[in-house]
Design a protein around this motif. Sequence first.
Motif, PDB file in Angstrom:
ATOM      1  N   ALA A   8      61.993  49.463  85.520  1.00  9.77           N
ATOM      2  CA  ALA A   8      62.106  48.557  84.366  1.00  9.77           C
ATOM      3  C   ALA A   8      61.404  47.255  84.752  1.00  9.77           C
ATOM      4  O   ALA A   8      61.086  47.058  85.926  1.00  9.77           O
ATOM      5  N   HIS A   9      61.138  46.380  83.790  1.00  7.03           N
ATOM      6  CA  HIS A   9      60.573  45.094  84.162  1.00  7.03           C
ATOM      7  C   HIS A   9      61.423  43.947  83.617  1.00  7.03           C
ATOM      8  O   HIS A   9      61.955  44.021  82.502  1.00  7.03           O
ATOM      9  N   MET A  10      61.543  42.889  84.402  1.00  8.85           N
ATOM     10  CA  MET A  10      62.426  41.740  84.077  1.00  8.85           C
ATOM     11  C   MET A  10      61.675  40.654  83.309  1.00  8.85           C
ATOM     12  O   MET A  10      62.310  39.777  82.717  1.00  8.85           O
ATOM     13  N   ALA A  70      63.697  44.467  72.676  1.00 15.29           N
ATOM     14  CA  ALA A  70      63.081  45.798  72.648  1.00 15.29           C
ATOM     15  C   ALA A  70      62.251  46.027  73.908  1.00 15.29           C
ATOM     16  O   ALA A  70      62.215  47.127  74.455  1.00 15.29           O
ATOM     17  N   ASP A  71      61.603  45.018  74.389  1.00 12.33           N
ATOM     18  CA  ASP A  71      60.683  45.157  75.532  1.00 12.33           C
ATOM     19  C   ASP A  71      60.976  44.105  76.597  1.00 12.33           C
ATOM     20  O   ASP A  71      60.251  43.103  76.692  1.00 12.33           O
ATOM     21  N   MET A  72      61.890  44.360  77.553  1.00 17.52           N
ATOM     22  CA  MET A  72      62.774  45.517  77.579  1.00 17.52           C
ATOM     23  C   MET A  72      64.106  45.169  78.236  1.00 17.52           C
ATOM     24  O   MET A  72      64.679  45.926  79.002  1.00 17.52           O
ATOM     25  N   ASP A 124      56.432  41.250  86.756  1.00 19.00           N
ATOM     26  CA  ASP A 124      55.202  40.814  86.070  1.00 19.00           C
ATOM     27  C   ASP A 124      54.470  42.003  85.457  1.00 19.00           C
ATOM     28  O   ASP A 124      53.241  42.099  85.539  1.00 19.00           O
ATOM     29  N   GLU A 125      55.236  42.905  84.851  1.00 21.19           N
ATOM     30  CA  GLU A 125      54.621  44.083  84.217  1.00 21.19           C
ATOM     31  C   GLU A 125      53.695  43.677  83.081  1.00 21.19           C
ATOM     32  O   GLU A 125      52.689  44.330  82.812  1.00 21.19           O
ATOM     33  N   GLU A 126      54.053  42.575  82.426  1.00 19.30           N
ATOM     34  CA  GLU A 126      53.267  42.143  81.275  1.00 19.30           C
ATOM     35  C   GLU A 126      52.002  41.380  81.684  1.00 19.30           C
ATOM     36  O   GLU A 126      51.158  41.073  80.823  1.00 19.30           O
ATOM     37  N   THR A 127      51.898  41.034  82.957  1.00 15.54           N
ATOM     38  CA  THR A 127      50.735  40.239  83.391  1.00 15.54           C
ATOM     39  C   THR A 127      50.029  40.911  84.571  1.00 15.54           C
ATOM     40  O   THR A 127      49.425  41.959  84.404  1.00 15.54           O
ATOM     41  N   ALA A 153      62.247  53.220  81.944  1.00 18.42           N
ATOM     42  CA  ALA A 153      62.964  52.842  80.709  1.00 18.42           C
ATOM     43  C   ALA A 153      62.058  52.100  79.740  1.00 18.42           C
ATOM     44  O   ALA A 153      62.485  51.725  78.640  1.00 18.42           O
ATOM     45  N   ASP A 154      60.796  51.906  80.106  1.00 20.80           N
ATOM     46  CA  ASP A 154      59.851  51.108  79.321  1.00 20.80           C
ATOM     47  C   ASP A 154      58.850  51.967  78.562  1.00 20.80           C
ATOM     48  O   ASP A 154      57.836  51.464  78.054  1.00 20.80           O
ATOM     49  N   ALA A 155      59.097  53.290  78.499  1.00 23.21           N
ATOM     50  CA  ALA A 155      58.179  54.182  77.787  1.00 23.21           C
ATOM     51  C   ALA A 155      58.962  55.374  77.246  1.00 23.21           C
ATOM     52  O   ALA A 155      60.115  55.587  77.626  1.00 23.21           O
TER      53      ALA A 155
END
Length: 465
Positions: free
Chosen positions: A104-106, A136-138, A170-173, A194-196
Motif C-alpha cells: 500500500a502507499h501512505m 479512495a487512493d488509498m 512516494d508511490e505517487e511521485t 491494495a492499490d489495484a
Amino acid sequence: MTSMHRGLLMGSLAMALAVTAATAADRATPATTEAMSMLKDAIALQTVEGKNQVPVFARYLADKLESAGFAKSDIEIIPVEQTAALAVHYRGSDATKKPILLSAHMDVVAANPADWTRDPFKLVEENGYLYGRGVADMKSNVIALTQTFMRLKREKFAPSRGMIFVFSGDEETAMASTRELAKRYHDAEFLLNADAGGGTLDEHGKPIVYEIQAAEKSYADFLLTITSAGGHSSEPDPPKNAIYRLAKALEHIASYSFPIQHSEITLASLKAAGAHDKGPLADAMRKFANDPNDTAAAAVIAADPAYVGQVRTTCVATMLNGGHALNALPQRATANINCRIFPGTPIAEVQASLAKVIADPSVTITVQPPPPVESPASPLRSDVVDAVSAMVHTRYPGLEVVPGMSAGATDSMFFRNAGVPSYGVSPDFAKTNDTFAHGLNERTPAANVPWALEYWHGLLMRLSK
Ligand SMILES: [Zn+2]
C-alpha cells in the motif's frame, strides 16, 4: 473500472441485493469504529510531496500496531529521501514458508483546499460517501490493513506463513521508497496490492465484476532529439530544418502500430467483457479471446482507444519543444514519446522499433529518467484467485471474478521486476470514474470501509493459515 466491463452489466444485475441493510449494522462494530477514527486521523495528515508528513503517518501506524501487541522489532520505519517506508512483520510459525507481502502507499496526491467543495484533509461523510484526499487512493485500505493486523494480533491469530506490510511513501511521485522496499523484501511467496484491482458497480450501485489485477504495462518515456546548424530565418533550408525533420519522425510514429499481443490475462478479461456485452466490439473480443490470431477481431479492438492498450504496446507523442528564437532557424527540436509496453516486451526492443520506424539516423532516441522498470505479468495462482473469489462472494455471491492488465503502474512493478508475483486485490467497489482519485472532491462509498475490514480479515487468514 475500464469500460471493458460496461458490458458485464446485463449479466450481473441479479447479483447485488444484499448490500444496504448490512452496511449500517457493520458500521457499529468495534473494528469499524476504530477504523473510522483512524481514517479521520489519517486524512488529516497531509502526506503530500514536500510536507514531510509521511514519516509522521508511519509513526502513527506503528504506534497503533504496538498498542495492539506488535513488538518494536516487528516494525521498521525506513527513511528514504524526503519520505519513509513502513515494514511490519506478522511472524509465521513455519520458517520454510516465504512470506506474503501486503503493499500500500501512505502518500497522496496534492490537493488545494481552495478548489475543493470541502476541506480535502477533513474526513466527511455525506449521502453514503466518504470524502477527503486519499479516501479512495488509498488511505482507506492503509487503515483497513492496519486495523486488520491489529485485530488478528488481538485475536492471537498464529499463521504458519508470515505476512509483511510493505507500505511505500512516494508511490505517487519518485517511488524511491518502493525501490528500497523491493530491494529488501523480494524473497517472498507473492504480493497483494491494495492499490489495484477491485470491484465495479453499475450506475444503480449493483456489482458488475471484480478484477484481480495481475499485470501492468511497463511505462517508458523516450526523448527524440534533432539538432541542426541553424542560421538566419531569411535563408530557410527545409531538408535540414530540425523542426521539419522532427515533424516527419512524429508522422512516422503516428502511423505506426506495434504488433498485436495477448496473454493469458488479457484473453481472460477480454473473454469476460465480450461475454457480457453486445455489438461489434463485444463480438470481436469474444473472437479474439477464442483465437488471438484473428487479425480482423484484433483490428476492431485496437480501433477503440479504451481497448487498444489491451492488445498491443502503444507509443504516443506527449510533449514537444523546438527553436530558440523567432527569427532564427531552429538548432534543436525535441519530443517526448510516452510508451505503455506490453508485459514481456523489453524496453530496448521498443526503442529499436521506434528507431526503425523513424528511419532517420540523425534523430537520437534516449530513455528519459527515472530508468523504466520492466514488469512481467504475474501467473494466475489458483490459491490467490480462489481466496479472493471466496471473499468477494461473501458479499456478492456468484459475481464474476476476472484477471486484468492495467495500463497504469503501481508499486507492484518493482516487485514484479524483482521476481515477486503480484496481484491487485483492492476490496473497493465503486462506479466508473466515481471516486475522482487524484482529482477534486475525491470520494469512496462509505460501505467500502466495513467491507474492507471483513475482506482483509478473511483473506489474510485464508492465505496465511
Ligand atoms: Zn494509489
